[in-house]
Motif scaffolding. Structure first.
Motif, mmCIF file in Angstrom:
data_model
loop_
_atom_site.group_PDB
_atom_site.id
_atom_site.type_symbol
_atom_site.label_atom_id
_atom_site.label_comp_id
_atom_site.label_asym_id
_atom_site.label_seq_id
_atom_site.Cartn_x
_atom_site.Cartn_y
_atom_site.Cartn_z
ATOM 1 N N LEU A 200 12.177 4.341 7.491
ATOM 2 C CA LEU A 200 11.905 4.534 5.964
ATOM 3 C C LEU A 200 10.455 5.605 6.296
ATOM 4 O O LEU A 200 10.230 6.278 5.558
ATOM 5 C CB LEU A 200 11.460 3.351 5.156
ATOM 6 N N LYS A 201 9.592 5.367 7.028
ATOM 7 C CA LYS A 201 8.388 5.863 7.264
ATOM 8 C C LYS A 201 8.717 7.438 7.438
ATOM 9 O O LYS A 201 7.950 8.280 6.872
ATOM 10 C CB LYS A 201 7.553 5.243 8.311
ATOM 11 N N GLU A 202 9.698 7.650 8.051
ATOM 12 C CA GLU A 202 9.990 9.173 8.455
ATOM 13 C C GLU A 202 10.796 9.502 7.322
ATOM 14 O O GLU A 202 10.774 10.907 7.013
ATOM 15 C CB GLU A 202 11.038 8.841 9.878
ATOM 16 N N ASN A 203 11.840 8.732 6.749
ATOM 17 C CA ASN A 203 12.738 9.412 5.947
ATOM 18 C C ASN A 203 12.572 9.024 4.606
ATOM 19 O O ASN A 203 13.081 9.825 3.732
ATOM 20 C CB ASN A 203 14.297 8.911 6.286
ATOM 21 N N ASN A 204 12.138 8.145 4.140
ATOM 22 C CA ASN A 204 11.879 7.471 2.744
ATOM 23 C C ASN A 204 10.620 6.980 2.562
ATOM 24 O O ASN A 204 10.817 5.729 2.025
ATOM 25 C CB ASN A 204 13.264 6.819 2.537
ATOM 26 N N PRO A 205 9.501 7.427 2.567
ATOM 27 C CA PRO A 205 8.330 6.515 2.603
ATOM 28 C C PRO A 205 8.088 5.911 1.280
ATOM 29 O O PRO A 205 7.271 4.932 1.199
ATOM 30 C CB PRO A 205 7.201 7.831 2.976
ATOM 31 N N LYS A 206 8.760 6.700 0.160
ATOM 32 C CA LYS A 206 8.281 6.205 -1.040
ATOM 33 C C LYS A 206 8.684 4.558 -1.369
ATOM 34 O O LYS A 206 8.163 3.773 -1.772
ATOM 35 C CB LYS A 206 9.206 6.695 -2.189
ATOM 36 N N ILE A 207 9.829 4.225 -0.440
ATOM 37 C CA ILE A 207 10.260 2.823 -0.391
ATOM 38 C C ILE A 207 9.172 1.736 -0.053
ATOM 39 O O ILE A 207 8.893 0.803 -0.650
ATOM 40 C CB ILE A 207 11.507 2.502 0.250
ATOM 41 N N LEU A 208 8.519 2.229 1.071
ATOM 42 C CA LEU A 208 7.374 1.554 1.621
ATOM 43 C C LEU A 208 6.253 1.668 0.657
ATOM 44 O O LEU A 208 5.580 0.474 0.438
ATOM 45 C CB LEU A 208 7.049 2.268 3.110
ATOM 46 N N GLU A 209 5.749 2.595 0.321
ATOM 47 C CA GLU A 209 4.603 2.697 -0.666
ATOM 48 C C GLU A 209 4.958 1.866 -1.868
ATOM 49 O O GLU A 209 4.023 1.139 -2.297
ATOM 50 C CB GLU A 209 4.405 4.168 -1.318
ATOM 51 N N ASN A 210 6.177 1.901 -2.404
ATOM 52 C CA ASN A 210 6.377 0.980 -3.364
ATOM 53 C C ASN A 210 6.311 -0.497 -3.260
ATOM 54 O O ASN A 210 6.233 -1.496 -4.136
ATOM 55 C CB ASN A 210 7.722 1.470 -4.455
ATOM 56 N N SER A 211 6.448 -0.894 -2.013
ATOM 57 C CA SER A 211 6.496 -2.319 -1.595
ATOM 58 C C SER A 211 5.015 -2.995 -1.359
ATOM 59 O O SER A 211 5.053 -4.036 -1.425
ATOM 60 C CB SER A 211 7.146 -2.504 -0.365
#
Ligand code: GTP
Length: 275
Positions: A200-211
């Motif tokens: 996710l860090k590489e491909n979809n960081p928004k998911i991490l940021e929102n967590s």
């Protein structure tokens, strides 16, 4: 690695009943269109019309998943996308699937198969409750098997076949854990979460940021899970996030699709698509 023990039995049941159907409807998780396929069984279905339903379309990244649809269509599959949870499945079958099932002895019979957790019970149970028919004298039909009527000709076998994907590398196992298709044993929960974090860090960081809280650093997976726990108020002494509770909750929410749309696989990264 946890693996269900009744593989042989399931395989037997599929073998016994495959004669009765002219099509196999395989449910796939749209987030892992490669890893949730059950390649091991391909040979059993060789002569059957193959229909793939990409379920959980509501929680995948549509653009990535669409590439897989093209690949499977080019291989001769009929492919449909759906969120089984939120539709009338009987109408969906009548409109999109029934006509694709070849007629045999004036009937269209199909079997539903798929990996654990891809939506087989959701599919079958919503059709049940309507009248099921018992065995007639149609050739090739195992006694005792129940069929669910979709329309006057179309029948779906009322017990789905569980197919077990092949776990020939660790990333497949992690993705199956992340999609809820495989139970994590021992350290596998950590490994799967760390795998997801990197992806996710590489491909979809928004998911991490929102967590996590605004401004939290996304340096490593362990800290990330601690920060997630903190945001949820799962605290240990000293106000530190409770890693174990955070890990369990984060994995559950990821697998339920609560944290956003994710597709873990892009076809360009796969050298060989086997079936
Ligand atoms: P096993 O019995 O383990 O083999 O699972 P199964 O294939 O029968 O899957 P089941 O129908 O039990 O669904 C598994 C989970 O996925 C449930 O929590 C469903 O609510 C959920 N689910 C099913 N369809 C959808 C869908 O279209 N979208 C989303 N977001 N969740 C779904």
């Amino acid at each position: 690695m946890w693996y269900p023990g009744h593989i042989a039995k399931t395989k037997r049941a599929i073998k016994d009943n495959i004669k009765a159907v002219s099509a196999v409807i395989e449910l796939v998780d749209s987030r892992i269109p490669y890893s949730s396929r059950a390649y091991e069984y391909a040979s059993l279905f060789r002569d059957k019309k193959k229909i793939i339903i990409f379920n959980k379309y509501d929680i995948c990244e549509i653009e990535k998943t669409k590439k897989w649809i093209k690949i499977y269509e080019n291989k001769g599959y009929i492919v449909k996308t759906v969120s089984l949870k939120s539709i009338n499945i009987k109408n969906f079958l009548k409109k999109n699937i029934a006509n694709e099932i070849p007629e045999k002895f004036n009937e269209r019979r199909a079997l539903v198969v798929g990996a654990p957790n891809v939506g087989k019970s959701t599919f079958i149970n919503s059709l049940k409750g309507k009248k099921t028919t018992s065995v007639g004298n149609t050739p090739g039909i195992t006694r005792g098997v129940q069929w669910i009527n979709v329309d006057s000709k179309t029948k779906i076998m009322d017990t789905p076949g569980i197919l077990f994907p092949e776990l020939y590398n660790k990333s497949i196992a992690y993705k199956l854990i992340l999609a809820g298709c495989l139970k994590a044993e021992d350290d596998e929960a950590d490994d799967a979460a760390f795998f997801a974090f990197d992806y996710l860090k590489e491909n979809n960081p928004k998911i991490l940021e929102n967590s996590v809280e605004n401004g939290s650093k996304l340096e490593n997976a362990y800290e990330f899970i601690e920060n997630f726990a903190k945001k949820r108020n799962f605290l240990k002494k000293g106000g530190i996030g409770d890693y174990q509770r955070g890990l369990k909750t984060w994995l559950k929410e990821i697998s339920d699709g609560k944290l956003g749309r994710i597709t873990y696989e892009i076809p360009d990264e796969y050298e060989e698509i086997k079936v």
